[in-house]
Motif scaffolding. Sequence first.
Motif: not given
Ligand code: MG
Length: 496
Positions: A205, A261-262, A363
């Motif tokens: 992302t 995205d995704d 993350r």
């Molecule tokens: Mg993402």
Amino acid sequence: MAGRSQPLDQKEEIPTRRLPREIAAIPDGLDHEWARVLAILRSEVGEAVAHNWLEGLSVIGLDDGEIMLGAPTRFIRDWIVKNYLDRIQALWAFENPAVSSVELIVAPGLGEPAGLGETEGAESAGALPAQAAPMPPRKSQARPRVIESAPEDDTAGLDPRSTFENFVVGKPNEFAHAAARRVADSENVPFNPLFLYGGVGLGKTHLMHAIAWQIRRRQVKRKVLYLSAEQFMYRFIRALRFKDIMSFKEQFRSVDVLMIDDIQFICGNKDSTQEEFFHTFNALVDQNRQIVISADKSPSDLEGMEERLRSRLGWGLVADIHPTTYELRLGILHAKADTGRFKVPVPAKVMEFLAHKITSNVRELEGALNRIVAHADLVGRPATIETTQELLRDLLRANDRRVTIDEIQRKVAEHYNMRVADMHSERRARAVARPRQVAMFLAKQLTQRSLPEIGRKFGGRDHTTVLHAVKKVEELIANDQGFAEDIELLRRTLGA
Ligand code: MG
Ligand code: ADP
């Protein structure tokens, strides 16, 4: 919104309670949560009731744990409060534990076709009579909305920190990074599509947002649209529901750069969403518009994706992001610390410790660093290895031994002597269905994944299917000693 300027029906009760201004935006996912709650309700109350009573409700916002729903008339509001409020509340709390209650207010006009006709102007023009409660702008405003607004307004869904400048390049991501840069810096279309894939939290992302920012900065004339596959599907379903497909198509096909995205989210969605996406995709490629896609797997591994779409996705450049290395993790930590945002310095030793221990993804690494910095700031002392160990006990343990769903599927399949592919297949024979349920149960128990995420990993099944499996296995464990021992054995083989 189409119905906003309708005069209020004088017979309607004007809501006495003013909507708090703070709930200005519907937090991400609220509309989706409602869609899921509605889907379950529909299966419980039947199509007719759902259509006549429930579909007209719309999400206004979430305020301090309280969901606010708007009903088109007082009559509907009262009827739902009497018959379904408890159920809606329970289902919602299950979808999102942060929700403690649901309140219904009369909000005429909100349930009208919302989606694609909503323009910035109409949104704010809201010519409500003076006595009506002010309607907070809907979150859709805060979502990426280039197709509904002027090009300069379409940055709402983009994280300002996710730029190329803030992206640390290392061995695992250098190829994906170079490809992303090429797309962002070229005035033409270097490869179509650019397909980025990799595990969770590895920067997909971030790279997509970086491309969007870069194009926005350097090539202002190009229209960029970034959205998640979930949003794509949601908009599409909305357009279908409100018979607005033509404008849906037009709006999507008018962009120069489309980023989704995704994409794995629409796997297993054999309905029209994939079909529509396929056509949008082809139309854009034919017009030489740039497409950027991200996914958690390579195109060929996207199970539940139609074959023709899967092969189309692999036509351009496929770039994967590998799991992080120690060097990259350390580099990222230093880069974060160097931004000068932290009031207390983080000792190099602590950063090395983190880079060494938090191996799962960026993350979590960021989360760990933030926690340490916040703590150090509060107590007014720099972090040490000891305080770090103490603060991150849970995270460190999880990183020590992390079972993945793939691993669970493999071990369970092996144990029951079945093919791993049947974990994702549609086959319902007991010999495959039961082990599949066992694997879902273990996935729920041994990983941090949510029910919908688990469902997706099992051939795009619904989260209610996963829930059912978990309950079923629990029941069997309670009633069948042999079965319970089997599960315990599996659990131990998985190192849990
Ligand atoms: Mg993402
Ligand atoms: P994904 O979309 O692959 O799940 P994200 O792009 O959301 O992952 O990344 C998770 C977090 O880690 C984000 O805050 C992102 O900015 C950060 N991040 C990931 N990779 C890098 C990198 N190479 N440099 C700096 N930050 C990164």
